[in-house]
Design a protein around this motif. Structure first.
Motif, PDB file in Angstrom:
ATOM      1  N   ARG A  40       0.861  -1.183   0.000  1.00 40.97           N
ATOM      2  CA  ARG A  40       0.000   0.000   0.000  1.00 40.97           C
ATOM      3  C   ARG A  40       0.896   1.231   0.000  1.00 40.97           C
ATOM      4  O   ARG A  40       1.919   1.248   0.666  1.00 40.97           O
ATOM      5  CB  ARG A  40      -0.844   0.075   1.281  1.00 40.97           C
ATOM      6  CG  ARG A  40      -1.902  -0.951   1.387  1.00 40.97           C
ATOM      7  CD  ARG A  40      -2.519  -0.872   2.742  1.00 40.97           C
ATOM      8  NE  ARG A  40      -1.483  -0.968   3.776  1.00 40.97           N
ATOM      9  CZ  ARG A  40      -1.736  -1.043   5.081  1.00 40.97           C
ATOM     10  NH1 ARG A  40      -2.955  -0.999   5.502  1.00 40.97           N
ATOM     11  NH2 ARG A  40      -0.747  -1.144   5.948  1.00 40.97           N
ATOM     12  N   VAL A  62      -0.272  -1.218  -4.354  1.00 45.52           N
ATOM     13  CA  VAL A  62      -1.469  -2.057  -4.506  1.00 45.52           C
ATOM     14  C   VAL A  62      -1.991  -2.468  -3.134  1.00 45.52           C
ATOM     15  O   VAL A  62      -1.219  -2.647  -2.188  1.00 45.52           O
ATOM     16  CB  VAL A  62      -1.164  -3.317  -5.365  1.00 45.52           C
ATOM     17  CG1 VAL A  62      -0.268  -4.310  -4.633  1.00 45.52           C
ATOM     18  CG2 VAL A  62      -2.439  -4.023  -5.815  1.00 45.52           C
ATOM     19  N   ASP A  63      -3.316  -2.571  -3.048  1.00 45.22           N
ATOM     20  CA  ASP A  63      -3.941  -3.119  -1.838  1.00 45.22           C
ATOM     21  C   ASP A  63      -4.279  -4.572  -2.156  1.00 45.22           C
ATOM     22  O   ASP A  63      -4.990  -4.845  -3.139  1.00 45.22           O
ATOM     23  CB  ASP A  63      -5.212  -2.316  -1.517  1.00 45.22           C
ATOM     24  CG  ASP A  63      -5.859  -2.760  -0.220  1.00 45.22           C
ATOM     25  OD1 ASP A  63      -5.885  -3.978   0.066  1.00 45.22           O
ATOM     26  OD2 ASP A  63      -6.359  -1.897   0.513  1.00 45.22           O
ATOM     27  N   THR A  65      -6.291  -6.567  -1.088  1.00 33.91           N
ATOM     28  CA  THR A  65      -7.703  -6.967  -1.069  1.00 33.91           C
ATOM     29  C   THR A  65      -8.397  -6.626  -2.401  1.00 33.91           C
ATOM     30  O   THR A  65      -9.548  -6.991  -2.596  1.00 33.91           O
ATOM     31  CB  THR A  65      -8.466  -6.288   0.093  1.00 33.91           C
ATOM     32  OG1 THR A  65      -8.473  -4.878  -0.108  1.00 33.91           O
ATOM     33  CG2 THR A  65      -7.819  -6.611   1.422  1.00 33.91           C
ATOM     34  N   ASP A  66      -7.681  -5.941  -3.283  1.00 30.25           N
ATOM     35  CA  ASP A  66      -8.282  -5.427  -4.521  1.00 30.25           C
ATOM     36  C   ASP A  66      -7.831  -6.294  -5.715  1.00 30.25           C
ATOM     37  O   ASP A  66      -6.729  -6.119  -6.252  1.00 30.25           O
ATOM     38  CB  ASP A  66      -7.830  -3.955  -4.689  1.00 30.25           C
ATOM     39  CG  ASP A  66      -8.447  -3.288  -5.903  1.00 30.25           C
ATOM     40  OD1 ASP A  66      -8.902  -3.996  -6.828  1.00 30.25           O
ATOM     41  OD2 ASP A  66      -8.438  -2.039  -5.945  1.00 30.25           O
ATOM     42  N   SER A  67      -8.696  -7.216  -6.134  1.00 24.63           N
ATOM     43  CA  SER A  67      -8.327  -8.166  -7.201  1.00 24.63           C
ATOM     44  C   SER A  67      -7.980  -7.473  -8.514  1.00 24.63           C
ATOM     45  O   SER A  67      -7.026  -7.869  -9.201  1.00 24.63           O
ATOM     46  CB  SER A  67      -9.473  -9.147  -7.459  1.00 24.63           C
ATOM     47  OG  SER A  67      -9.711  -9.913  -6.327  1.00 24.63           O
ATOM     48  N   ALA A  68      -8.762  -6.432  -8.865  1.00 23.18           N
ATOM     49  CA  ALA A  68      -8.511  -5.744 -10.142  1.00 23.18           C
ATOM     50  C   ALA A  68      -7.151  -5.054 -10.113  1.00 23.18           C
ATOM     51  O   ALA A  68      -6.380  -5.120 -11.089  1.00 23.18           O
ATOM     52  CB  ALA A  68      -9.623  -4.731 -10.412  1.00 23.18           C
ATOM     53  N   ALA A  69      -6.835  -4.422  -8.986  1.00 23.62           N
ATOM     54  CA  ALA A  69      -5.540  -3.729  -8.877  1.00 23.62           C
ATOM     55  C   ALA A  69      -4.395  -4.743  -8.902  1.00 23.62           C
ATOM     56  O   ALA A  69      -3.332  -4.489  -9.488  1.00 23.62           O
ATOM     57  CB  ALA A  69      -5.506  -2.902  -7.598  1.00 23.62           C
ATOM     58  N   ARG A 111     -11.588  -7.028   8.469  1.00 21.71           N
ATOM     59  CA  ARG A 111     -10.487  -6.457   7.676  1.00 21.71           C
ATOM     60  C   ARG A 111      -9.228  -7.344   7.799  1.00 21.71           C
ATOM     61  O   ARG A 111      -8.517  -7.581   6.824  1.00 21.71           O
ATOM     62  CB  ARG A 111     -10.189  -5.020   8.137  1.00 21.71           C
ATOM     63  CG  ARG A 111      -9.040  -4.352   7.416  1.00 21.71           C
ATOM     64  CD  ARG A 111      -9.344  -4.078   5.944  1.00 21.71           C
ATOM     65  NE  ARG A 111      -8.167  -3.539   5.262  1.00 21.71           N
ATOM     66  CZ  ARG A 111      -8.049  -3.416   3.943  1.00 21.71           C
ATOM     67  NH1 ARG A 111      -9.042  -3.784   3.131  1.00 21.71           N
ATOM     68  NH2 ARG A 111      -6.961  -2.925   3.405  1.00 21.71           N
ATOM     69  N   GLU A 114      -9.748 -10.268   5.679  1.00 26.44           N
ATOM     70  CA  GLU A 114      -9.724  -9.838   4.270  1.00 26.44           C
ATOM     71  C   GLU A 114      -8.280  -9.680   3.770  1.00 26.44           C
ATOM     72  O   GLU A 114      -7.933 -10.137   2.680  1.00 26.44           O
ATOM     73  CB  GLU A 114     -10.471  -8.496   4.166  1.00 26.44           C
ATOM     74  CG  GLU A 114     -10.542  -7.924   2.778  1.00 26.44           C
ATOM     75  CD  GLU A 114     -11.958  -7.919   2.233  1.00 26.44           C
ATOM     76  OE1 GLU A 114     -12.898  -8.105   3.022  1.00 26.44           O
ATOM     77  OE2 GLU A 114     -12.103  -7.727   1.019  1.00 26.44           O
ATOM     78  N   ARG A 122      -6.117 -13.703  -3.256  1.00 27.23           N
ATOM     79  CA  ARG A 122      -6.249 -12.804  -4.416  1.00 27.23           C
ATOM     80  C   ARG A 122      -4.884 -12.541  -5.063  1.00 27.23           C
ATOM     81  O   ARG A 122      -4.776 -12.453  -6.291  1.00 27.23           O
ATOM     82  CB  ARG A 122      -6.934 -11.493  -3.992  1.00 27.23           C
ATOM     83  CG  ARG A 122      -8.403 -11.725  -3.676  1.00 27.23           C
ATOM     84  CD  ARG A 122      -9.098 -10.509  -3.098  1.00 27.23           C
ATOM     85  NE  ARG A 122     -10.435 -10.893  -2.629  1.00 27.23           N
ATOM     86  CZ  ARG A 122     -11.140 -10.239  -1.719  1.00 27.23           C
ATOM     87  NH1 ARG A 122     -10.663  -9.139  -1.164  1.00 27.23           N
ATOM     88  NH2 ARG A 122     -12.332 -10.667  -1.350  1.00 27.23           N
TER      89      ARG A 122
END
Ligand SMILES: NC(=O)c1ccc[n+]([C@@H]2O[C@H](COP(=O)([O-])OP(=O)(O)OC[C@H]3O[C@@H](n4cnc5c(N)ncnc54)[C@H](O)[C@@H]3O)[C@@H](O)[C@H]2O)c1
Length: 294
Positions: A40, A62-63, A65-69, A111, A114, A122
């Motif tokens: 992050r 990138v986070d 938890t964010d699949s697209a990122a 969280r 996650e 992910r």
């Protein structure tokens, strides 16, 4: 000679701004690997990339938890280095402040799961097609909390137990592709995530001192984990346990866990500290533990 030397390999590391991730990135880079520093925020990983020298480094915010990122960072990795050989899914958090299941903020609980459990899935999911194509290796960061009682740290411990299962299943499945997976089990390490057990919270620091025999309660430097991680990748190890003194506790967990669980439940000082922790989470004194007859 290692069976899978890291020199020339591209290694994608999450949590690369932190203690274990950053130390591992440094060691891998010094051994000739291309390192992708994912975390992050960009500042810390950009500084690390500059320090290592721009040549074989790529810093990507990138986070996990964010699949697209994550898919985007993997694409950028492949654009830059022509492939991706190894993924080290290592980013993690612990609940802050530590709390019992009865008193934790539900959003905090979820969280942690996650990031620590779904974040691993992910990350690996995004990288896996490339790792399989390269007949590479996946390393996921669990913890001794995968098998040690997780009192005051339940979302973390349940996530790490899940990460262990994930890594074991993945290893069995990747064999047919000529790729491999392993699970990293660090003991205590001097990094911010361990702060609550090493001084920043008086109650959980005292609980760590009681619950962990002195040899196991000691923290080690992230560089020791980094050396073991690189050896683990180079040997495609199924399990990387550091420090090694934890290995017998993992091997004997079926016998020892019922005993240590009983101690965790019954130890008078641990019970007193648990009550204090719940009261500190609920200054009105109406916490479930305070009202409990036991
Ligand atoms: N320090 C210990 O005692 C210890 C023991 C066992 C396992 N571990 C595990 O080792 C791993 C690395 O932790 P560490 O000890 O280096 O701690 P750390 O806090 O120094 O590093 C964790 C890193 O993960 C990053 N991160 C957190 N959430 C993220 C997200 N959503 N997306 C991307 N990055 C994120 C943080 O920014 C940080 O750089 C973690 O999975 C942790 O659970 C640590």
């Amino acid at each position: 000679m290692p069976t899978y030397p890291v020199a020339g390999k591209t290694v994608f590391i999450t949590g690369a701004a932190g203690g274990i991730g950053a130390a591992t990135a440094r060691t891998l880079h010094s051994r000739g690997a291309n390192v992708v520093l994912a975390d992050r925020g960009i500042d810390a990983i950009s500084a690390l990339a500059r320090d290592l020298g721009g040549d074989r480094t790529l810093a990507l915010s990138v986070d996990v938890t964010d699949s697209a990122a994550l898919a985007d960072t993997v694409d950028r990795t492949v654009d830059r280095f022509g492939g991706l050989d190894v993924v080290f899914a290592n980013a993690g958090i612990a609940a802050d402040p530590p709390a019992t299941i009865a008193t934790i903020d539900p959003a905090m609980f979820e969280r942690v799961v996650e990031v620590d459990l779904l974040g691993v899935w992910r990350t690996v999911r995004a990288a896996l097609p490339h790792v399989i194509a390269a007949r590479g290796h996946v390393l996921v960061t669990a913890s001794v909390y995968a098998y040690f009682n997780g009192m005051t740290n339940a979302p973390y411990a349940m996530s790490k137990a899940g990460v262990e299962q994930f890594g074991r299943a993945l290893r069995a499945e990747l064999g047919i592709h000529g790729a491999s997976a392993g699970v990293l089990y660090p003991g205590w390490v001097h990094t911010p995530i361990a702060g609550a057990a090493f001084g920043s919270n008086d109650i959980t620091t005292r609980m760590r001192e009681i619950a962990f025999p002195s040899l196991l309660g000691k923290a080690i430097a992230p560089t020791r984990i980094a050396d073991a991680v690189v050896r683990g990748i180079e040997n495609r190890s199924a399990r990387v346990m550091v420090p090694r003194r934890w290995a017998p506790f993992s091997a004997l967990r079926g016998v020892l866990n019922p005993v240590t669980d009983l101690i965790a439940e019954r130890h008078p000082e641990l019970r007193r500290l648990l009550r204090r922790l719940e009261e500190s989470a609920d200054p009105t004194g109406k916490s479930p533990q305070t009202n409990s007859p036991r």
